[in-house]
Design a protein around this motif. Structure first.
Motif, PDB file in Angstrom:
ATOM      1  N   THR A   5     115.598  -1.869 -10.448  1.00 57.75           N
ATOM      2  CA  THR A   5     116.539  -2.087  -9.211  1.00 57.75           C
ATOM      3  C   THR A   5     116.218  -0.801  -8.491  1.00 57.75           C
ATOM      4  O   THR A   5     116.047   0.241  -8.875  1.00 57.75           O
ATOM      5  N   TRP A   6     116.291  -0.883  -6.839  1.00 62.61           N
ATOM      6  CA  TRP A   6     115.971   0.307  -6.058  1.00 62.61           C
ATOM      7  C   TRP A   6     117.336   0.346  -5.423  1.00 62.61           C
ATOM      8  O   TRP A   6     117.759  -0.826  -5.106  1.00 62.61           O
ATOM      9  N   HIS A   7     117.700   1.464  -4.676  1.00 59.30           N
ATOM     10  CA  HIS A   7     118.875   1.552  -3.664  1.00 59.30           C
ATOM     11  C   HIS A   7     118.141   2.011  -2.547  1.00 59.30           C
ATOM     12  O   HIS A   7     117.419   2.982  -2.424  1.00 59.30           O
ATOM     13  N   SER A   8     118.455   1.098  -1.460  1.00 58.29           N
ATOM     14  CA  SER A   8     117.955   1.454  -0.180  1.00 58.29           C
ATOM     15  C   SER A   8     118.956   1.886   0.725  1.00 58.29           C
ATOM     16  O   SER A   8     120.264   1.501   0.785  1.00 58.29           O
ATOM     17  N   ALA A   9     118.516   3.061   1.487  1.00 57.35           N
ATOM     18  CA  ALA A   9     119.894   3.690   2.278  1.00 57.35           C
ATOM     19  C   ALA A   9     119.747   2.983   3.646  1.00 57.35           C
ATOM     20  O   ALA A   9     120.797   3.102   4.173  1.00 57.35           O
ATOM     21  N   SER A  10     118.901   2.311   4.115  1.00 57.18           N
ATOM     22  CA  SER A  10     118.486   2.210   5.375  1.00 57.18           C
ATOM     23  C   SER A  10     117.729   0.895   5.578  1.00 57.18           C
ATOM     24  O   SER A  10     116.491   0.598   4.537  1.00 57.18           O
ATOM     25  N   PRO A  11     117.629   0.213   6.722  1.00 59.39           N
ATOM     26  CA  PRO A  11     116.543  -0.737   6.807  1.00 59.39           C
ATOM     27  C   PRO A  11     115.270  -0.179   6.631  1.00 59.39           C
ATOM     28  O   PRO A  11     114.065  -0.807   6.278  1.00 59.39           O
ATOM     29  N   VAL A 118     108.945 -23.782  -7.451  1.00 59.54           N
ATOM     30  CA  VAL A 118     108.443 -22.425  -7.815  1.00 59.54           C
ATOM     31  C   VAL A 118     107.257 -22.413  -8.530  1.00 59.54           C
ATOM     32  O   VAL A 118     107.094 -23.018  -9.701  1.00 59.54           O
ATOM     33  N   PRO A 119     106.426 -21.451  -8.477  1.00 56.09           N
ATOM     34  CA  PRO A 119     105.274 -21.383  -9.051  1.00 56.09           C
ATOM     35  C   PRO A 119     105.746 -20.742 -10.499  1.00 56.09           C
ATOM     36  O   PRO A 119     106.697 -20.102 -10.611  1.00 56.09           O
ATOM     37  N   GLU A 120     104.721 -20.711 -11.312  1.00 58.73           N
ATOM     38  CA  GLU A 120     104.925 -20.115 -12.723  1.00 58.73           C
ATOM     39  C   GLU A 120     104.986 -18.648 -12.645  1.00 58.73           C
ATOM     40  O   GLU A 120     105.756 -17.784 -13.371  1.00 58.73           O
ATOM     41  N   HIS A 121     103.955 -17.870 -11.764  1.00 56.10           N
ATOM     42  CA  HIS A 121     104.136 -16.423 -11.534  1.00 56.10           C
ATOM     43  C   HIS A 121     104.635 -16.151 -10.149  1.00 56.10           C
ATOM     44  O   HIS A 121     103.894 -16.634  -9.096  1.00 56.10           O
ATOM     45  N   TYR A 122     105.551 -15.344 -10.201  1.00 54.12           N
ATOM     46  CA  TYR A 122     106.166 -15.097  -8.906  1.00 54.12           C
ATOM     47  C   TYR A 122     106.890 -13.868  -8.927  1.00 54.12           C
ATOM     48  O   TYR A 122     107.456 -13.438 -10.102  1.00 54.12           O
ATOM     49  N   LEU A 123     107.204 -13.181  -7.646  1.00 51.49           N
ATOM     50  CA  LEU A 123     107.937 -11.956  -7.793  1.00 51.49           C
ATOM     51  C   LEU A 123     109.172 -12.467  -7.168  1.00 51.49           C
ATOM     52  O   LEU A 123     109.353 -12.689  -5.874  1.00 51.49           O
ATOM     53  N   GLU A 124     110.566 -12.318  -7.815  1.00 52.72           N
ATOM     54  CA  GLU A 124     111.645 -12.597  -7.077  1.00 52.72           C
ATOM     55  C   GLU A 124     112.254 -11.259  -6.492  1.00 52.72           C
ATOM     56  O   GLU A 124     112.331 -10.066  -7.167  1.00 52.72           O
ATOM     57  N   VAL A 125     112.609 -11.261  -5.365  1.00 49.76           N
ATOM     58  CA  VAL A 125     113.218  -9.928  -4.648  1.00 49.76           C
ATOM     59  C   VAL A 125     114.748 -10.285  -4.328  1.00 49.76           C
ATOM     60  O   VAL A 125     114.855 -11.327  -3.518  1.00 49.76           O
ATOM     61  N   ARG A 126     115.695  -9.697  -4.829  1.00 54.00           N
ATOM     62  CA  ARG A 126     117.165  -9.987  -4.723  1.00 54.00           C
ATOM     63  C   ARG A 126     117.763  -8.849  -3.975  1.00 54.00           C
ATOM     64  O   ARG A 126     117.712  -7.632  -4.359  1.00 54.00           O
ATOM     65  N   LEU A 127     118.164  -9.138  -2.703  1.00 55.46           N
ATOM     66  CA  LEU A 127     118.847  -8.208  -1.742  1.00 55.46           C
ATOM     67  C   LEU A 127     120.457  -8.366  -1.819  1.00 55.46           C
ATOM     68  O   LEU A 127     121.020  -9.289  -1.536  1.00 55.46           O
ATOM     69  N   THR A 128     120.951  -7.200  -2.213  1.00 53.89           N
ATOM     70  CA  THR A 128     122.287  -7.454  -1.981  1.00 53.89           C
ATOM     71  C   THR A 128     122.955  -6.218  -1.208  1.00 53.89           C
ATOM     72  O   THR A 128     122.840  -5.092  -1.339  1.00 53.89           O
ATOM     73  N   VAL A 129     124.065  -6.662  -0.326  1.00 55.11           N
ATOM     74  CA  VAL A 129     124.739  -5.786   0.449  1.00 55.11           C
ATOM     75  C   VAL A 129     125.610  -4.957  -0.313  1.00 55.11           C
ATOM     76  O   VAL A 129     126.638  -5.300  -0.777  1.00 55.11           O
ATOM     77  N   THR A 130     125.451  -3.659  -0.031  1.00 54.17           N
ATOM     78  CA  THR A 130     126.537  -2.651  -0.898  1.00 54.17           C
ATOM     79  C   THR A 130     127.205  -1.840   0.127  1.00 54.17           C
ATOM     80  O   THR A 130     128.281  -1.145  -0.168  1.00 54.17           O
TER      81      THR A 130
END
Lengths: 159, 332
Positions: A5-11, A118-130
């Protein structure tokens, strides 16, 4: 690595993280984006495009209206947006399969609507508004390639 | 000279016969609205298949309605893009085949430029140069129009189109479909100053639009205070505040484009040009800034082939023909 998990401060920070990921991508990689309206999915794809050397004057805009945009870069990037589709019509399947299992890099907004596609191999990116501009970005690796990407991105230096 | 126009860029299969780029002898549109309604919007592959079924009968229908045959035509015009690739290629293949078989010149026109050219088919034809805003669910493009064959893109949206922002915010607010129309209705009873919403702008690109941040601001507001949606008056206030922000973004860029180009005429077309508050704000701006405003009738704002034939006639007159190996384009 399965998850990070990363925390993003801005767009801008979201774009930078995505650009770092973009530089790691290989033909056939699938990035599945999930998050509510305004979470920053299109912003993330804009960063991916930069990391894939898509020309900076190529507008990366939301394909909600036409379902798919394609951008030429170091690798061709296809940008899908399933926002409108509560049901995936069978007529779309050949195109979707071509995008998801072909040689291009695919970034899919509202990927939860893919269901069994969904394919077998993939990267899921979950974006949550904090907060107003802050986001929590969790990458979940699915399959060997997905996990490889999470580990590789976690290992790259910030900035 | 009679030009046959063919338009298949999205979900309307259309053909028209127009004389001298001005007089519509026939304009036939077969809509696919019903086909796509259950998916909440156009499905490209379905649209392409339906165009294939509809196109030849629609062309024949336009010829019959005009009381002419293929031999009376002097040229063929077709939409080359932007639009859905699979849909565009159907119209392009038909237009190329007709042009080749009948030994007629072929014109390939830009869909959004054709929307601007639709003003030629009205009573009040503007003089040039002018600034044109094409604003719809798929596009928000600002052009400098020197004449009908010289249009320069001044700015466009870097994320969502204005109509798309309306639809997405309507969905956030739990309003029905089509979102833009429902939201406008709700906004009528609201106070546009009730909620301070951003007017996103990119300082180094004053003519570029951006609506994504505005949509995010509404989402953030609703998350903080979900009660807004429970009260009728606060719902109306939010709708009005959002609409006002979009309208201000659109009118301020139009004003800036007029100042930059020195043009004294503004044309606004596309589906969002139907918004009453936008029309009112543009009329006010034209009064205070002293420019002429052109708003084509709504019937000409939707996709049709008469505008394609009209613009195609100008292309052909200027000697701008399309080669038979030219391709369609999705974006631009």
């Amino acid at each position: 690595m399965k998850e990070h998990t990363w925390h993003s401060a801005s767009p801008e920070a979201t774009r930078h993280l995505a650009a770092r990921l973009g530089r790691l991508l290989k033909p056939g990689d699938v990035v599945a984006l999930m998050g509510e309206l305004g979470a920053g999915k299109t912003e993330f794809v804009r960063g991916l495009a930069a990391g894939l050397d898509v020309a900076p004057d190529t507008p990366v805009s939301s394909p909600s209206f036409v379902l798919a945009h394609e951008y030429p870069g170091r690798l061709p990037l296809v940008h899908l947006d399933l926002y409108r589709l509560d049901v995936i019509p069978p007529e779309l399947l050949p195109d979707l399969e071509d995008y998801l299992f072909g040689e291009r890099v695919a970034a899919v907004e509202w990927a939860e609507r893919l269901g069994g596609l969904v394919p077998e191999h993939y990267l899921e990116v979950r974006l949550t508004v904090t907060g107003e501009t802050t986001r929590e970005i969790t990458l979940v690796g699915h399959g060997r390639r997905g996990e490889e990407l999470v580990a590789a991105l976690a290992a790259t230096p910030e900035g | 000279m009679l030009v046959l126009g063919v338009e298949t860029s999205c979900d309307e299969t259309a053909a028209a016969v127009v004389a001298d780029g001005r007089r519509v002898l026939a304009s036939v549109v077969a809509t696919q609205f019903e086909l796509h309604a259950r998916y909440g919007g156009v499905v490209p592959e379905l649209a392409a298949r339906r165009h294939l079924e509809n196109l030849l009968p629609v062309i024949q229908g336009a010829l019959d309605q005009a009381g002419v045959t293929l031999r009376d035509l002097g040229g063929v015009a077709v939409t080359q893009g932007p639009g859905l690739i699979g849909a565009l290629v159907i119209g392009m293949a038909a237009a190329k085949s007709l042009a080749w078989a009948l030994k007629l010149p072929l014109a390939g026109v830009h869909h959004l430029e054709a929307h601007i050219a639709a003003i030629l088919l009205t009573e009040e034809v503007p003089e040039f140069p002018l600034v044109a805003l094409v604003v719809s669910g798929g596009h928000t493009n600002l052009y400098q129009v020197r004449n009908l064959t010289e249009m320069t893109l001044l700015g466009r949206t870097r994320d969502d189109a204005a109509g798309e922002a309306f639809d997405k915010v309507a969905k956030l607010m739990g309003l029905g479909y089509p979102g833009g129309v429902v939201l406008e209705g709700l906004a009528r009873a609201g106070d546009p100053t009730a909620f301070p919403l951003p007017r996103p702008r990119i300082p180094e690109e004053p003519l570029t639009f951006s609506f994504s941040g505005l949509k995010t601001a509404v989402a953030t507001l609703l998350k903080k205070d979900p009660a807004i949606l429970r009260e009728t008056h606060s719902r109306a206030d939010l709708a009005a505040s959002f609409q006002e922000a979009v309208v201000e973004c659109l009118t301020s860029r139009c004003g800036e484009a007029l100042r930059q180009t020195g043009c004294r005429r503004l044309l606004v077309c596309g589906g969002v040009a139907a918004n009453g508050r936008l029309r009112q704000a543009l009329a006010e701006l034209s009064q205070t800034e002293g420019f002429q405003l052109f708003l084509p009738p709504l019937a000409l704002c939707t996709d049709n082939a008469a505008m394609v034939a009209a613009l195609g006639w100008h292309h052909l007159k200027a000697g701008r023909t399309l080669s038979l190996d030219a391709d369609v384009f999705a974006r631009g």
